[in-house]
Design a protein around this motif. Structure first.
Motif, PDB file in Angstrom:
ATOM      1  N   ARG A 183       0.840  -1.196   0.000  1.00  0.00           N
ATOM      2  CA  ARG A 183       0.000   0.000   0.000  1.00  0.00           C
ATOM      3  C   ARG A 183       0.879   1.252   0.000  1.00  0.00           C
ATOM      4  NH1 ARG A 183      -4.924   2.031   0.828  1.00  0.00           N
ATOM      5  NH2 ARG A 183      -5.141   3.959   2.001  1.00  0.00           N
ATOM      6  N   LYS A 185       0.801   5.180   0.633  1.00  0.00           N
ATOM      7  CA  LYS A 185      -0.078   6.039   1.406  1.00  0.00           C
ATOM      8  C   LYS A 185      -0.388   7.379   0.746  1.00  0.00           C
ATOM      9  CE  LYS A 185       1.183   4.102   5.893  1.00  0.00           C
ATOM     10  NZ  LYS A 185       1.706   4.387   7.254  1.00  0.00           N
ATOM     11  N   ARG A 186       0.433   7.794  -0.241  1.00  0.00           N
ATOM     12  CA  ARG A 186       0.190   9.100  -0.852  1.00  0.00           C
ATOM     13  C   ARG A 186       0.786   9.134  -2.254  1.00  0.00           C
ATOM     14  NH1 ARG A 186       4.543  13.137  -0.762  1.00  0.00           N
ATOM     15  NH2 ARG A 186       6.443  12.260   0.130  1.00  0.00           N
TER      16      ARG A 186
END
Length: 240
Positions: A183, A185-186
């Motif tokens: 994943r 995050k940004r």
């Protein structure tokens, strides 16, 4: 406390954390402007942001410490006396090692998908110069020098101009999923350098080192940092 990269009587340049919006969202929650009172640092007024960075974008953000400085800095953006350097992580490796993207941009919106910027012949002219810095595990660290300053300029120029979106971009890329399934995050974009010319004074120069989440992908701080950029920004809009 927000790290301060440059300070004098007119200006503060701070190192904005990625994921923190400059202004409080309509739905509420943390925002950078809520911390402006702590950045008075003995001055009567709170500082004011001169330009914008997207919520996900980290790095150099210029704050004016008084109304006259805000007017002068805003004019500097309009008169192309501001230079910026960004580092971004592409979700792939481009075939070329450098280039210039010249794609005019226009804003569209829909009830289902919200708003976004798209390349459009009748849009506002937008030019971004870029150079490949490093490759790690199928990802590319790229330096961007925007010649204009359109909303989402670097993000759209990466996706539609270079042909590879910024890693983690939820609008112009594949979103929060990295190439290995991890994943993200940004959106991986960092405002690394800022230089503003000032008549009769030394220029404002600030550099924000590569953030931890980009270094965690295996990238090192590029050699040389931010010295004398040769491409000036054009507008005070957000170009990331």
């Amino acid at each position: 406390m927000i790290p301060i990269l440059f300070e004098d009587a007119e200006a503060l340049v701070i190192n904005k954390p990625g994921g923190l919006p400059v202004e409080q969202p309509r739905a509420g929650g943390p925002s950078l402007d809520a911390q402006f009172p702590s950045l008075r640092l003995g001055f009567q007024r709170e500082p004011v942001a001169v330009h914008r960075l997207d919520t996900d974008t980290s790095g150099c953000l210029l704050l004016a410490r008084n109304p006259k400085a805000l007017t002068r800095f805003s004019r500097a953006f309009e008169e192309r006396q501001v230079s910026k350097l960004y580092y971004g992580v592409l979700a792939g490796v481009p075939e070329q090692t450098e280039g210039t993207v010249a794609l005019s941009l226009s804003k569209i919106s829909s009830a289902e998908a919200g708003w976004r910027m798209i390349p459009a012949k009748k849009g506002k002219p937008a030019v971004t110069h870029w150079q490949l810095i490093e490759v790690q595990a199928g990802l590319a660290l790229v330096a961007f020098r925007p010649e204009t300053g359109r909303t989402h300029q670097i993000r759209v120029h990466a996706a539609s101009g270079i042909g590879i979106p910024l890693l983690g971009d939820p609008v112009y890329g594949a979103g929060p999923k990295g190439p290995d399934g991890a994943r993200i995050k940004r959106t991986m974009l960092h405002a690394a350098g800022l230089r503003i010319e000032r008549e009769g004074k030394e220029p404002v120069i600030a550099h924000a080192i590569l953030p931890a989440d980009m270094r965690a992908l295996g990238f090192a701080e590029p050699a040389g940092g931010f010295a004398e950029p040769d491409v000036a920004d054009q507008a005070a809009d957000s170009e990331d």
